[in-house]
Design a protein around this motif. Structure first.
Motif, PDB file in Angstrom:
ATOM      1  N   ALA A   1       0.847  -1.160  -0.073  1.00 53.84           N
ATOM      2  CA  ALA A   1       0.182  -0.116  -0.010  1.00 53.84           C
ATOM      3  C   ALA A   1       0.703   1.370  -0.093  1.00 53.84           C
ATOM      4  O   ALA A   1       0.775   2.379  -0.722  1.00 53.84           O
ATOM      5  CB  ALA A   1      -0.675   0.016   1.155  1.00 53.84           C
ATOM      6  N   ASP A   2       1.891   1.037   0.940  1.00 53.60           N
ATOM      7  CA  ASP A   2       2.834   2.539   0.769  1.00 53.60           C
ATOM      8  C   ASP A   2       3.654   2.488  -0.423  1.00 53.60           C
ATOM      9  O   ASP A   2       3.906   3.683  -0.810  1.00 53.60           O
ATOM     10  CB  ASP A   2       3.837   2.276   2.036  1.00 53.60           C
ATOM     11  CG  ASP A   2       2.971   2.636   3.296  1.00 53.60           C
ATOM     12  OD1 ASP A   2       2.038   3.514   3.524  1.00 53.60           O
ATOM     13  OD2 ASP A   2       3.207   1.681   4.260  1.00 53.60           O
ATOM     14  N   ALA A   3       3.998   1.372  -0.970  1.00 49.86           N
ATOM     15  CA  ALA A   3       4.719   1.315  -2.245  1.00 49.86           C
ATOM     16  C   ALA A   3       3.582   2.265  -3.441  1.00 49.86           C
ATOM     17  O   ALA A   3       4.272   3.005  -4.165  1.00 49.86           O
ATOM     18  CB  ALA A   3       4.955  -0.090  -2.814  1.00 49.86           C
ATOM     19  N   GLN A   4       2.236   1.803  -3.483  1.00 50.11           N
ATOM     20  CA  GLN A   4       1.461   2.307  -4.210  1.00 50.11           C
ATOM     21  C   GLN A   4       1.485   3.790  -4.090  1.00 50.11           C
ATOM     22  O   GLN A   4       1.265   4.676  -5.069  1.00 50.11           O
ATOM     23  CB  GLN A   4       0.242   1.541  -4.190  1.00 50.11           C
ATOM     24  CG  GLN A   4      -0.959   2.026  -5.298  1.00 50.11           C
ATOM     25  CD  GLN A   4      -2.138   1.206  -5.190  1.00 50.11           C
ATOM     26  OE1 GLN A   4      -2.599   0.604  -3.957  1.00 50.11           O
ATOM     27  NE2 GLN A   4      -2.780   0.888  -6.274  1.00 50.11           N
ATOM     28  N   ARG A   5       1.294   4.065  -2.938  1.00 49.53           N
ATOM     29  CA  ARG A   5       1.128   5.622  -2.675  1.00 49.53           C
ATOM     30  C   ARG A   5       2.498   6.413  -3.164  1.00 49.53           C
ATOM     31  O   ARG A   5       2.482   7.541  -3.500  1.00 49.53           O
ATOM     32  CB  ARG A   5       1.266   5.893  -1.039  1.00 49.53           C
ATOM     33  CG  ARG A   5       0.653   7.301  -0.706  1.00 49.53           C
ATOM     34  CD  ARG A   5       0.409   7.488   0.665  1.00 49.53           C
ATOM     35  NE  ARG A   5       1.479   7.159   1.546  1.00 49.53           N
ATOM     36  CZ  ARG A   5       1.239   7.383   3.081  1.00 49.53           C
ATOM     37  NH1 ARG A   5       0.174   7.688   3.446  1.00 49.53           N
ATOM     38  NH2 ARG A   5       2.364   6.996   3.724  1.00 49.53           N
ATOM     39  N   ALA A   6       3.612   5.720  -3.141  1.00 48.73           N
ATOM     40  CA  ALA A   6       4.890   6.099  -3.582  1.00 48.73           C
ATOM     41  C   ALA A   6       4.941   6.274  -5.010  1.00 48.73           C
ATOM     42  O   ALA A   6       6.023   6.893  -5.551  1.00 48.73           O
ATOM     43  CB  ALA A   6       6.204   5.643  -2.918  1.00 48.73           C
ATOM     44  N   ASP A   7       4.009   5.446  -5.745  1.00 46.32           N
ATOM     45  CA  ASP A   7       4.100   5.553  -7.141  1.00 46.32           C
ATOM     46  C   ASP A   7       5.320   4.808  -7.506  1.00 46.32           C
ATOM     47  O   ASP A   7       6.037   4.823  -8.528  1.00 46.32           O
ATOM     48  CB  ASP A   7       3.992   6.569  -7.981  1.00 46.32           C
ATOM     49  CG  ASP A   7       3.595   6.542  -9.332  1.00 46.32           C
ATOM     50  OD1 ASP A   7       2.998   5.435  -9.623  1.00 46.32           O
ATOM     51  OD2 ASP A   7       4.089   7.582 -10.172  1.00 46.32           O
ATOM     52  N   LEU A   8       5.713   3.334  -6.623  1.00 52.24           N
ATOM     53  CA  LEU A   8       6.683   2.755  -6.838  1.00 52.24           C
ATOM     54  C   LEU A   8       6.243   1.146  -6.821  1.00 52.24           C
ATOM     55  O   LEU A   8       5.169   0.941  -6.222  1.00 52.24           O
ATOM     56  CB  LEU A   8       7.777   2.947  -5.867  1.00 52.24           C
ATOM     57  CG  LEU A   8       8.652   3.866  -5.670  1.00 52.24           C
ATOM     58  CD1 LEU A   8       9.447   4.229  -4.610  1.00 52.24           C
ATOM     59  CD2 LEU A   8       9.276   4.255  -7.143  1.00 52.24           C
ATOM     60  N   SER A   9       6.985   0.501  -7.458  1.00 47.42           N
ATOM     61  CA  SER A   9       6.658  -1.135  -7.405  1.00 47.42           C
ATOM     62  C   SER A   9       6.910  -1.538  -6.067  1.00 47.42           C
ATOM     63  O   SER A   9       7.898  -0.995  -5.228  1.00 47.42           O
ATOM     64  CB  SER A   9       7.586  -1.820  -8.445  1.00 47.42           C
ATOM     65  OG  SER A   9       8.913  -1.686  -8.119  1.00 47.42           O
ATOM     66  N   THR A  10       6.508  -2.596  -5.333  1.00 46.95           N
ATOM     67  CA  THR A  10       6.724  -3.102  -4.050  1.00 46.95           C
ATOM     68  C   THR A  10       8.172  -3.332  -4.010  1.00 46.95           C
ATOM     69  O   THR A  10       8.947  -2.837  -2.909  1.00 46.95           O
ATOM     70  CB  THR A  10       5.907  -4.148  -3.729  1.00 46.95           C
ATOM     71  OG1 THR A  10       4.601  -3.955  -3.843  1.00 46.95           O
ATOM     72  CG2 THR A  10       6.398  -4.629  -2.046  1.00 46.95           C
ATOM     73  N   PRO A  11       8.874  -4.052  -4.887  1.00 42.76           N
ATOM     74  CA  PRO A  11      10.318  -4.428  -4.830  1.00 42.76           C
ATOM     75  C   PRO A  11      11.203  -2.940  -4.738  1.00 42.76           C
ATOM     76  O   PRO A  11      12.175  -2.837  -4.039  1.00 42.76           O
ATOM     77  CB  PRO A  11      10.947  -5.184  -5.950  1.00 42.76           C
ATOM     78  CG  PRO A  11       9.443  -5.930  -6.377  1.00 42.76           C
ATOM     79  CD  PRO A  11       8.538  -4.646  -5.917  1.00 42.76           C
ATOM     80  N   ALA A  12      10.785  -1.954  -5.559  1.00 44.15           N
ATOM     81  CA  ALA A  12      11.591  -0.733  -5.669  1.00 44.15           C
ATOM     82  C   ALA A  12      11.443   0.070  -4.423  1.00 44.15           C
ATOM     83  O   ALA A  12      12.297   0.485  -3.684  1.00 44.15           O
ATOM     84  CB  ALA A  12      10.963  -0.009  -6.821  1.00 44.15           C
TER      85      ALA A  12
ATOM     86  N   VAL B   1      11.109  11.949  -3.616  1.00 40.29           N
ATOM     87  CA  VAL B   1       9.974  12.382  -2.861  1.00 40.29           C
ATOM     88  C   VAL B   1       8.730  11.370  -3.006  1.00 40.29           C
ATOM     89  O   VAL B   1       8.536  11.049  -4.353  1.00 40.29           O
ATOM     90  CB  VAL B   1       9.284  13.848  -3.026  1.00 40.29           C
ATOM     91  CG1 VAL B   1       8.392  14.034  -2.362  1.00 40.29           C
ATOM     92  CG2 VAL B   1      10.554  14.600  -2.607  1.00 40.29           C
ATOM     93  N   THR B   2       8.435  10.826  -2.104  1.00 37.61           N
ATOM     94  CA  THR B   2       7.591   9.466  -2.296  1.00 37.61           C
ATOM     95  C   THR B   2       6.164   9.823  -1.514  1.00 37.61           C
ATOM     96  O   THR B   2       5.227   8.815  -1.766  1.00 37.61           O
ATOM     97  CB  THR B   2       7.935   8.285  -1.435  1.00 37.61           C
ATOM     98  OG1 THR B   2       8.212   8.524  -0.097  1.00 37.61           O
ATOM     99  CG2 THR B   2       9.322   7.896  -2.097  1.00 37.61           C
ATOM    100  N   GLY B   3       5.817  10.845  -1.041  1.00 35.44           N
ATOM    101  CA  GLY B   3       4.578  11.000  -0.117  1.00 35.44           C
ATOM    102  C   GLY B   3       4.654  10.302   1.179  1.00 35.44           C
ATOM    103  O   GLY B   3       3.723  10.588   1.818  1.00 35.44           O
ATOM    104  N   ASN B   4       5.692  10.017   1.495  1.00 38.99           N
ATOM    105  CA  ASN B   4       5.856   9.199   2.759  1.00 38.99           C
ATOM    106  C   ASN B   4       6.815  10.314   3.722  1.00 38.99           C
ATOM    107  O   ASN B   4       8.016  10.660   3.459  1.00 38.99           O
ATOM    108  CB  ASN B   4       6.481   7.906   2.863  1.00 38.99           C
ATOM    109  CG  ASN B   4       6.561   7.503   4.300  1.00 38.99           C
ATOM    110  OD1 ASN B   4       7.129   7.880   5.155  1.00 38.99           O
ATOM    111  ND2 ASN B   4       6.031   6.187   4.410  1.00 38.99           N
ATOM    112  N   VAL B   5       6.249  11.091   4.525  1.00 39.86           N
ATOM    113  CA  VAL B   5       7.023  12.249   5.260  1.00 39.86           C
ATOM    114  C   VAL B   5       8.141  11.919   6.108  1.00 39.86           C
ATOM    115  O   VAL B   5       9.005  12.670   6.071  1.00 39.86           O
ATOM    116  CB  VAL B   5       5.957  12.789   6.092  1.00 39.86           C
ATOM    117  CG1 VAL B   5       5.503  12.468   7.449  1.00 39.86           C
ATOM    118  CG2 VAL B   5       6.587  14.511   6.545  1.00 39.86           C
TER     119      VAL B   5
END
Length: 359
Positions: free
Chosen positions: A137-148, A291-295
């Protein structure tokens, strides 16, 4: 289990809280972080510590909050008493649904924050650390694949933190010696902070993992000007974009947002301290490349500056100075990688994402 999870746990136990035999350690974690909790118990067992887990369940939190009258929130005395007997706290972030509590009313969220303030005070008296377990879920919010996303998290965590502390020490010393800090970014941010007599915080991964910032705190009434934030604020699963804050005499006197302004207003109305500044931090962690949206990560990324509304960073406030107090400590992130500078007492020490101080 991914060996990087075990390495993460070792960093938390050995470096962040330095757990000892018979230490009472509270692990506060979402159910999505079960693997990290298991690895922590392995590491704490080798140290002879005494862990207890407090599981966080956003679904249950949502269900409870939506049925509660905001006036009925009270501090949980049994939890406060338990924390008073606790030596160290490890707080883990990690979501199955990043917006799980987004339909809880803002007034309810503010009331819940006020009720948790005694818990905050007790936790700050312990050795504590906040960290992140990488979830889809946090990977999706960061617009990244889960492995990335996992690689970004673990690369940012697994560093030589003693070397980081040493490298940042000169910057922190310069911050601590300053009387005024001025932040200018483009045409929309020009903020002056009275930091005379305040200390500086050299974050080398103790209370935050990952670490990587230097910070200071202004006088309670010592902030003037305007600041605009390029990156969103997320509170209770809701997002606020395009935030602008105007300060006079240390207090937010006007505010606006392009989206989610009501969420920002609820935050500012939490209590009297929520309209004042508890921290101005500068990110230094170049292992966080985006920047990933995770403060927790964005505020550490090199090329960002963050301002926290609410509770002051205690390490920066001498005993003879007044520290801002609030039930919230909300970090807002500003891009300082282009057309940006920081002046200390009129001398430019930072420009476009890099310090000019010889480190």
């Amino acid at each position: 289990m991914d060996e990087r999870i075990r390495r993460h746990a070792e960093v938390l136990v050995d470096h962040c809280i330095d757990a000892g035999a018979d230490d009472g350690v509270e692990v506060r974690a979402p159910t999505a972080a079960e693997d990290l909790v298991v690895a922590l118990y392995e590491a704490l067992g080798r140290r002879g510590a005494r862990p207890t887990t407090v599981w966080r369940n956003p679904r249950a939190t949502r269900a409870y909050a939506r049925e509660m009258d905001p006036d009925d929130f009270r501090p949980k005395g049994h939890r406060v008493a338990a924390l008073a007997e606790t030596d160290a706290v490890i707080l883990i972030k990690g979501a199955r649904n990043a917006a799980a509590t987004s339909d809880v009313g803002g007034d309810t969220g503010a009331a819940a924050s006020r009720a948790k303030e005694p818990l905050l005070r007790e936790r700050l008296e312990t050795r504590w650390v906040i960290t992140q377990h990488p979830t889809p879920a946090d990977a999706q919010r960061a617009d990244l694949s889960t492995p990335a996303w996992r690689s970004l998290v673990y690369d940012a965590v697994d560093r030589d933190w003693a070397a980081v502390r040493e490298r940042q020490a000169k910057i922190a010393d310069r911050l601590a010696a300053a009387d005024e800090l001025r932040l200018v970014v483009g045409d929309e941010t020009d903020l002056r902070l009275d930091v005379a007599g305040m200390g500086a915080y050299n974050d080398a991964g103790r209370e935050n993992m990952p670490g990587g910032e230097v910070a200071t705190v202004p006088a309670v009434d010592g902030v003037e000007g305007t600041i605009r934030f390029d990156h969103p604020l997320r509170r209770g699963g809701r997002e606020v974009d395009g935030i602008r804050l105007d300060f006079a005499d240390g207090r937010v006197v006007d505010h606006a947002a392009e989206r989610g302004e009501a969420v920002l207003t609820d935050l500012l109305d939490t209590d009297a301290g929520a309209r004042r500044v508890g921290e101005l931090g500068i990110g230094t962690n170049r292992e966080i490349g985006e920047v990933t949206g995770n403060v927790l990560f964005d505020e550490k990324a090199a090329g960002t500056v963050h301002l926290a509304l609410g509770d002051a960073v205690g390490e920066c406030v001498p005993d003879d100075r007044t520290a801002n107090e609030s039930a919230v400590h909300a970090d807002l992130v500003c891009d300082a990688s282009e057309d940006a500078r920081i002046d200390l007492d009129g001398e430019t020490v930072y420009r476009d994402g890099s310090f000019l101080i010889d480190v």
